[in-house]
Design an enzyme around this catalytic site. Structure first.
Site, PDB file in Angstrom:
ATOM      1  CE1 TYR A 241      15.002  35.518 -69.429  1.00 11.38           C
ATOM      2  CE2 TYR A 241      14.646  37.797 -70.079  1.00 11.38           C
ATOM      3  CZ  TYR A 241      14.323  36.451 -70.191  1.00 11.38           C
ATOM      4  OH  TYR A 241      13.344  36.050 -71.069  1.00 11.38           O
TER       5      TYR A 241
HETATM    6  P1  NAD Z   1       7.412  29.372 -68.969  1.00  4.65           P
HETATM    7  O1  NAD Z   1       7.959  29.455 -67.579  1.00  4.65           O
HETATM    8  O2  NAD Z   1       5.955  29.209 -69.179  1.00  4.65           O
HETATM    9  O3  NAD Z   1       8.160  28.203 -69.787  1.00  4.65           O
HETATM   10  C1  NAD Z   1       9.504  27.882 -69.597  1.00  4.65           C
HETATM   11  C2  NAD Z   1       9.616  26.371 -69.530  1.00  4.65           C
HETATM   12  O4  NAD Z   1      11.007  26.038 -69.409  1.00  4.65           O
HETATM   13  C3  NAD Z   1       8.901  25.740 -68.315  1.00  4.65           C
HETATM   14  O5  NAD Z   1       8.045  24.689 -68.725  1.00  4.65           O
HETATM   15  C4  NAD Z   1      10.040  25.239 -67.453  1.00  4.65           C
HETATM   16  O6  NAD Z   1       9.714  24.068 -66.697  1.00  4.65           O
HETATM   17  C5  NAD Z   1      11.111  24.978 -68.500  1.00  4.65           C
HETATM   18  N1  NAD Z   1      12.442  24.949 -67.904  1.00  4.65           N
HETATM   19  C6  NAD Z   1      12.983  25.825 -67.028  1.00  4.65           C
HETATM   20  N2  NAD Z   1      14.201  25.427 -66.681  1.00  4.65           N
HETATM   21  C7  NAD Z   1      14.465  24.288 -67.359  1.00  4.65           C
HETATM   22  C8  NAD Z   1      15.566  23.403 -67.415  1.00  4.65           C
HETATM   23  N3  NAD Z   1      16.671  23.618 -66.681  1.00  4.65           N
HETATM   24  N4  NAD Z   1      15.493  22.324 -68.222  1.00  4.65           N
HETATM   25  C9  NAD Z   1      14.386  22.084 -68.954  1.00  4.65           C
HETATM   26  N5  NAD Z   1      13.301  22.888 -68.938  1.00  4.65           N
HETATM   27  C10 NAD Z   1      13.345  23.977 -68.143  1.00  4.65           C
HETATM   28  O7  NAD Z   1       7.921  30.706 -69.657  1.00  4.65           O
HETATM   29  P2  NAD Z   1       7.805  31.214 -71.173  1.00  4.65           P
HETATM   30  O8  NAD Z   1       7.421  32.631 -71.080  1.00  4.65           O
HETATM   31  O9  NAD Z   1       7.033  30.289 -72.021  1.00  4.65           O
HETATM   32  O10 NAD Z   1       9.344  31.156 -71.582  1.00  4.65           O
HETATM   33  C11 NAD Z   1       9.777  30.511 -72.758  1.00  4.65           C
HETATM   34  C12 NAD Z   1      10.979  31.237 -73.300  1.00  4.65           C
HETATM   35  O11 NAD Z   1      10.571  32.549 -73.714  1.00  4.65           O
HETATM   36  C13 NAD Z   1      12.087  31.449 -72.266  1.00  4.65           C
HETATM   37  O12 NAD Z   1      13.340  31.196 -72.863  1.00  4.65           O
HETATM   38  C14 NAD Z   1      11.969  32.914 -71.928  1.00  4.65           C
HETATM   39  O13 NAD Z   1      13.181  33.478 -71.496  1.00  4.65           O
HETATM   40  C15 NAD Z   1      11.491  33.491 -73.232  1.00  4.65           C
HETATM   41  N6  NAD Z   1      10.827  34.796 -73.090  1.00  4.65           N
HETATM   42  C16 NAD Z   1       9.684  34.928 -72.375  1.00  4.65           C
HETATM   43  C17 NAD Z   1       9.095  36.171 -72.245  1.00  4.65           C
HETATM   44  C18 NAD Z   1       7.846  36.381 -71.432  1.00  4.65           C
HETATM   45  O14 NAD Z   1       7.504  37.548 -71.148  1.00  4.65           O
HETATM   46  N7  NAD Z   1       7.120  35.351 -71.041  1.00  4.65           N
HETATM   47  C19 NAD Z   1       9.669  37.298 -72.879  1.00  4.65           C
HETATM   48  C20 NAD Z   1      10.831  37.112 -73.615  1.00  4.65           C
HETATM   49  C21 NAD Z   1      11.405  35.851 -73.740  1.00  4.65           C
END
Ligand code: NAD
Length: 246
Positions: free
Chosen positions: A153
């Site tokens: 990641y």
């Molecule tokens: P989330 O799981 O709610 O949203 C991620 C979305 O991406 C989901 O709707 C999922 O269906 C979609 N997805 C996954 N694989 C996919 C694919 N192959 N093709 C198309 N869509 C796909 O999580 P989130 O927290 O909203 O994450 C959003 C972004 O924020 C991500 O890139 C994550 O790495 C980043 N992020 C999140 C956090 C956290 O703590 N939540 C922290 C740092 C960064």
């Protein structure tokens, strides 16, 4: 707050939930015409109803031809894309490097890094041609700091940061602005995959003393993709509650 996105066409990958959904809802509320791209059809259906998005496309961002098709369908439905937010991402199971299967390493990179590349590649020619565009990629504090068990990641998110810096330099002459955000832990479905003790450890490292709300990420991302973000490109916007003070 005044409407910042009247008539703007915005593609949000991973827009069916979490941070992407919060961004989509805000852009739509401020006059933007939003296309949600996500692999989860059920969540997309719910998200379209709740967010006011104009268009949805079930697409796996790791699939180059599917991303091209999603772009073509979005163009036909809404017109040229002004804004791209690449929020699709997965964290995957936490495993020390010695126990990390190569396939898992590659899958996490495929979604987080290849997906960012493919989505940007689809919209960049149109933005360049029209001399306007805003791209916000979504990295992570894990792309700046080592997190035991999170090698794939973290490396994929470090890749997103580097990719963003290069794309920003390539597109600056065309007036297209490209930045990334590095969130700390944020309350979304993604943290369901993280053990509670790891969440508590992460919370204890945040000077502001709490996990972020997705809306707080959306606030910053919406600035990054607004016209007001006019003199910052290639930057990593910190959103870690004061943890990554560098
Ligand atoms: P989330 O799981 O709610 O949203 C991620 C979305 O991406 C989901 O709707 C999922 O269906 C979609 N997805 C996954 N694989 C996919 C694919 N192959 N093709 C198309 N869509 C796909 O999580 P989130 O927290 O909203 O994450 C959003 C972004 O924020 C991500 O890139 C994550 O790495 C980043 N992020 C999140 C956090 C956290 O703590 N939540 C922290 C740092 C960064």
């Amino acid at each position: 707050m005044s409407d910042r996105f009247p008539g703007r066409v915005a593609v949000i990958t991973g827009g069916a939930s979490g941070i992407g959904l919060a961004v989509a809802t805000r852009i739509a509320a401020e006059g933007g015409r939003v296309a949600l791209w996500d692999v989860n059809a059920d969540a997309l259906h719910r998200a379209q109803a709740s967010s006011g998005a104009a268009f949805t496309e079930v697409v796996d961002v790791t699939d180059a031809s599917a991303v091209e098709e999603a772009h073509t369908a979005t163009l036909a439905a809404l017109g040229p894309v002004d804004i791209l937010v690449t929020s699709a991402g997965i964290i995957g199971p936490m495993r020390p490097v010695a126990d990390l299967p190569f396939d898992l390493w590659r899958h996490i990179h495929a979604v987080n890094l290849d997906g960012t590349f493919l989505s940007a590649k689809a919209v960049v020619p149109g933005m360049r041609e029209r001399g306007y565009g805003r791209i916000a990629t979504v990295a992570s504090i894990a792309g700046k700091e080592g997190v035991p068990g999170g090698a794939a990641y973290g490396a994929s998110k470090a890749g997103v940061i580097s990719f963003t810096k290069t794309l920003a330099r390539e597109l600056a002459p065309a007036g297209v602005i490209v930045n990334t955000i590095a969130p700390g832990p944020t309350e979304t479905g993604m943290v369901n995959d993280v053990p509670p003790e790891a969440i508590e450890r992460m919370r204890s490292m945040v000077p502001l003393g709490r996990i972020a709300a997705p809306q707080e990420m959306a606030d910053l991302i919406c600035f990054m993709v607004s016209e007001s973000c006019s003199y910052t490109t290639g930057a990593v916007f910190d959103a870690s509650g004061g943890r990554a003070d560098y």
